[in-house]
Scaffold this motif. Structure first.
Motif, PDB file in Angstrom:
ATOM      1  N   THR A  72       2.343  -6.477  -6.765  1.00 24.89           N
ATOM      2  CA  THR A  72       2.021  -4.916  -7.260  1.00 24.89           C
ATOM      3  C   THR A  72       2.824  -4.669  -8.488  1.00 24.89           C
ATOM      4  OG1 THR A  72       3.554  -3.911  -5.891  1.00 24.89           O
ATOM      5  CG2 THR A  72       1.403  -4.379  -4.924  1.00 24.89           C
ATOM      6  N   GLY A  73       4.106  -5.172  -8.601  1.00 24.77           N
ATOM      7  CA  GLY A  73       5.100  -4.915  -9.694  1.00 24.77           C
ATOM      8  C   GLY A  73       5.792  -3.643  -9.298  1.00 24.77           C
ATOM      9  N   LEU A  74       5.491  -2.828  -8.287  1.00 26.29           N
ATOM     10  CA  LEU A  74       6.121  -1.567  -8.059  1.00 26.29           C
ATOM     11  C   LEU A  74       7.714  -1.678  -7.392  1.00 26.29           C
ATOM     12  CD1 LEU A  74       3.170  -0.026  -5.899  1.00 26.29           C
ATOM     13  CD2 LEU A  74       3.868   0.490  -7.973  1.00 26.29           C
ATOM     14  N   TYR A  75       7.900  -2.940  -6.722  1.00 31.56           N
ATOM     15  CA  TYR A  75       9.180  -3.170  -6.058  1.00 31.56           C
ATOM     16  C   TYR A  75      10.270  -3.746  -6.898  1.00 31.56           C
ATOM     17  CZ  TYR A  75       6.260  -2.235  -2.027  1.00 31.56           C
ATOM     18  OH  TYR A  75       5.548  -1.431  -0.913  1.00 31.56           O
ATOM     19  N   GLN A  77      13.350   4.409  -7.417  1.00 32.95           N
ATOM     20  CA  GLN A  77      13.322   2.674  -7.417  1.00 32.95           C
ATOM     21  C   GLN A  77      12.969   2.479  -5.768  1.00 32.95           C
ATOM     22  OE1 GLN A  77      17.277   0.980  -8.058  1.00 32.95           O
ATOM     23  NE2 GLN A  77      16.716  -1.032  -7.440  1.00 32.95           N
ATOM     24  N   LEU A  78      12.384   1.264  -5.456  1.00 31.56           N
ATOM     25  CA  LEU A  78      11.750   0.874  -4.341  1.00 31.56           C
ATOM     26  C   LEU A  78      11.830  -0.636  -4.046  1.00 31.56           C
ATOM     27  CD1 LEU A  78      10.075   1.857  -1.818  1.00 31.56           C
ATOM     28  CD2 LEU A  78       8.148   1.133  -3.064  1.00 31.56           C
ATOM     29  N   GLU A  79      12.256  -0.893  -2.861  1.00 29.79           N
ATOM     30  CA  GLU A  79      12.512  -2.180  -2.248  1.00 29.79           C
ATOM     31  C   GLU A  79      11.573  -2.341  -1.072  1.00 29.79           C
ATOM     32  OE1 GLU A  79      16.445  -3.540  -2.325  1.00 29.79           O
ATOM     33  OE2 GLU A  79      16.937  -3.339  -4.479  1.00 29.79           O
ATOM     34  N   GLY A  80      11.432  -3.589  -0.648  1.00 30.57           N
ATOM     35  CA  GLY A  80      10.575  -3.720   0.467  1.00 30.57           C
ATOM     36  C   GLY A  80      10.981  -4.848   1.294  1.00 30.57           C
ATOM     37  N   VAL A  81      10.940  -4.871   2.608  1.00 29.09           N
ATOM     38  CA  VAL A  81      10.997  -6.043   3.567  1.00 29.09           C
ATOM     39  C   VAL A  81       9.937  -6.043   4.308  1.00 29.09           C
ATOM     40  CG1 VAL A  81      12.276  -4.321   5.080  1.00 29.09           C
ATOM     41  CG2 VAL A  81      12.679  -7.089   4.992  1.00 29.09           C
ATOM     42  N   ASP A  82       9.738  -7.340   4.736  1.00 25.64           N
ATOM     43  CA  ASP A  82       8.476  -7.526   5.617  1.00 25.64           C
ATOM     44  C   ASP A  82       8.771  -9.017   6.287  1.00 25.64           C
ATOM     45  OD1 ASP A  82       5.290  -6.129   6.085  1.00 25.64           O
ATOM     46  OD2 ASP A  82       5.503  -8.459   6.441  1.00 25.64           O
ATOM     47  N   ALA A 109       3.526 -14.163   3.362  1.00 25.45           N
ATOM     48  CA  ALA A 109       2.261 -13.627   2.452  1.00 25.45           C
ATOM     49  C   ALA A 109       2.117 -12.297   2.000  1.00 25.45           C
ATOM     50  CB  ALA A 109       1.046 -14.292   3.303  1.00 25.45           C
ATOM     51  N   MET A 110       2.513 -11.491   2.947  1.00 25.11           N
ATOM     52  CA  MET A 110       2.675 -10.078   2.834  1.00 25.11           C
ATOM     53  C   MET A 110       3.524  -9.775   1.626  1.00 25.11           C
ATOM     54  SD  MET A 110       0.344  -8.380   4.493  1.00 25.11           S
ATOM     55  CE  MET A 110      -0.295  -7.932   6.062  1.00 25.11           C
ATOM     56  N   CYS A 111       4.746 -10.392   1.628  1.00 29.01           N
ATOM     57  CA  CYS A 111       5.608 -10.157   0.721  1.00 29.01           C
ATOM     58  C   CYS A 111       5.281 -10.583  -0.769  1.00 29.01           C
ATOM     59  CB  CYS A 111       7.314 -10.977   1.123  1.00 29.01           C
ATOM     60  SG  CYS A 111       7.887 -10.314   2.167  1.00 29.01           S
ATOM     61  N   GLU A 112       4.549 -11.559  -0.837  1.00 29.10           N
ATOM     62  CA  GLU A 112       3.870 -12.040  -1.931  1.00 29.10           C
ATOM     63  C   GLU A 112       3.015 -11.111  -2.761  1.00 29.10           C
ATOM     64  OE1 GLU A 112       2.242 -16.017  -1.340  1.00 29.10           O
ATOM     65  OE2 GLU A 112       4.202 -16.885  -0.861  1.00 29.10           O
ATOM     66  N   LEU A 153       0.745  -1.273   0.016  1.00 40.22           N
ATOM     67  CA  LEU A 153      -0.075   0.016  -0.030  1.00 40.22           C
ATOM     68  C   LEU A 153       0.866   1.258   0.135  1.00 40.22           C
ATOM     69  CD1 LEU A 153      -2.842  -0.771   2.571  1.00 40.22           C
ATOM     70  CD2 LEU A 153      -3.073  -0.551  -0.006  1.00 40.22           C
ATOM     71  N   SER A 154       1.945   1.243   0.451  1.00 37.04           N
ATOM     72  CA  SER A 154       2.897   2.447   0.833  1.00 37.04           C
ATOM     73  C   SER A 154       3.556   2.683  -0.638  1.00 37.04           C
ATOM     74  CB  SER A 154       3.623   2.339   1.834  1.00 37.04           C
ATOM     75  OG  SER A 154       3.129   2.350   3.103  1.00 37.04           O
ATOM     76  N   GLY A 155       3.866   1.595  -0.992  1.00 36.89           N
ATOM     77  CA  GLY A 155       4.628   1.718  -2.301  1.00 36.89           C
ATOM     78  C   GLY A 155       4.020   2.667  -3.290  1.00 36.89           C
ATOM     79  N   ARG A 156       2.680   2.271  -3.344  1.00 38.03           N
ATOM     80  CA  ARG A 156       2.021   3.160  -4.629  1.00 38.03           C
ATOM     81  C   ARG A 156       2.157   4.458  -4.215  1.00 38.03           C
ATOM     82  NH1 ARG A 156       2.002   3.933  -8.905  1.00 38.03           N
ATOM     83  NH2 ARG A 156       1.829   1.848  -9.406  1.00 38.03           N
ATOM     84  N   ALA A 157       1.803   4.880  -2.741  1.00 37.98           N
ATOM     85  CA  ALA A 157       1.744   6.177  -2.442  1.00 37.98           C
ATOM     86  C   ALA A 157       3.274   6.999  -2.638  1.00 37.98           C
ATOM     87  CB  ALA A 157       1.426   6.306  -0.835  1.00 37.98           C
ATOM     88  N   LEU A 158       4.121   6.146  -2.229  1.00 41.19           N
ATOM     89  CA  LEU A 158       5.527   6.877  -2.398  1.00 41.19           C
ATOM     90  C   LEU A 158       5.892   7.109  -3.861  1.00 41.19           C
ATOM     91  CD1 LEU A 158       7.482   4.104   0.046  1.00 41.19           C
ATOM     92  CD2 LEU A 158       7.158   6.885   0.183  1.00 41.19           C
ATOM     93  N   PHE A 159       5.394   6.287  -5.062  1.00 45.07           N
ATOM     94  CA  PHE A 159       5.690   6.440  -6.218  1.00 45.07           C
ATOM     95  C   PHE A 159       4.776   7.708  -6.622  1.00 45.07           C
ATOM     96  CE2 PHE A 159       7.660   2.224  -7.055  1.00 45.07           C
ATOM     97  CZ  PHE A 159       8.873   2.806  -7.645  1.00 45.07           C
ATOM     98  N   ASP A 160       3.491   7.949  -6.182  1.00 50.64           N
ATOM     99  CA  ASP A 160       2.806   8.753  -6.527  1.00 50.64           C
ATOM    100  C   ASP A 160       2.975  10.224  -5.951  1.00 50.64           C
ATOM    101  OD1 ASP A 160       1.010   7.016  -8.015  1.00 50.64           O
ATOM    102  OD2 ASP A 160      -0.671   6.950  -6.266  1.00 50.64           O
TER     103      ASP A 160
END
Length: 154
Positions: free
Chosen positions: A117-120, A100-105, A109-112, A87-94
């Motif tokens: 989303t294709g954002l990361y 460029q964005l990476e994530g960690v969780d 299941a959340m990572c999947e 959810l935050s990924g889209r907001a950060l790009f907008d």
């Protein structure tokens, strides 16, 4: 309603980390971290309804507020700490907060969901502090978090 009795019952479980955590909760003692396995299972089970619950039921503005706080930063590489479903990924790009964005969780299941989303560029499963302590932690210009601070280990 007998929280003291519940705490006593949990304490009889010995060294079980979950029991220690719940005993501390019953006593109002914030000194015990929730066991990582507990958090993983909790959020793995929550992933399917997380977005709807946050957006509809809770009306959370956290992703938008975090993104707004770094609007226009155009960080070369950002990390979405506790990225959840993305959810935050889209907001950060907008908000043009990052290029460029990476994530960690902690939850696979959340990572999947975040990966889907294709954002990361990449989404890693792991505990945030351990992840940041590793070699990858030094490679970010921006760290963003909208709901992970309560889960940071002591």
């Amino acid at each position: 309603q007998d929280l003291a009795g519940a705490a006593d019952a949990f304490e009889k479980c010995g060294d079980d980390a979950r029991a220690k955590f719940w005993a501390a909760c019953c006593r109002g003692d914030p000194s015990e971290d929730a066991p990582i396995e507990h958090l993983e299972a909790l959020y793995d089970g929550y992933a399917g309804r997380y977005d709807a619950h946050l957006s509809d039921a809770l009306r959370s503005q956290a992703p938008a507020l975090v993104a707004e706080s770094v609007r226009g930063a155009k960080a070369r590489k950002a990390l979405d700490c506790g990225c959840g479903t993305g959810l935050s990924g889209r907001a950060l790009f907008d908000a043009e907060a990052c290029l460029q964005l990476e994530g960690v969780d902690l939850s696979e299941a959340m990572c999947e969901k975040a990966r889907a989303t294709g954002l990361y560029e990449d989404v890693a499963k792991g505990e945030l502090c351990a992840f940041l302590s590793g070699a990858a932690g030094a490679n970010y210009d921006l760290l963003a978090s909208s709901d992970v601070v309560p889960y940071v280990r002591r």
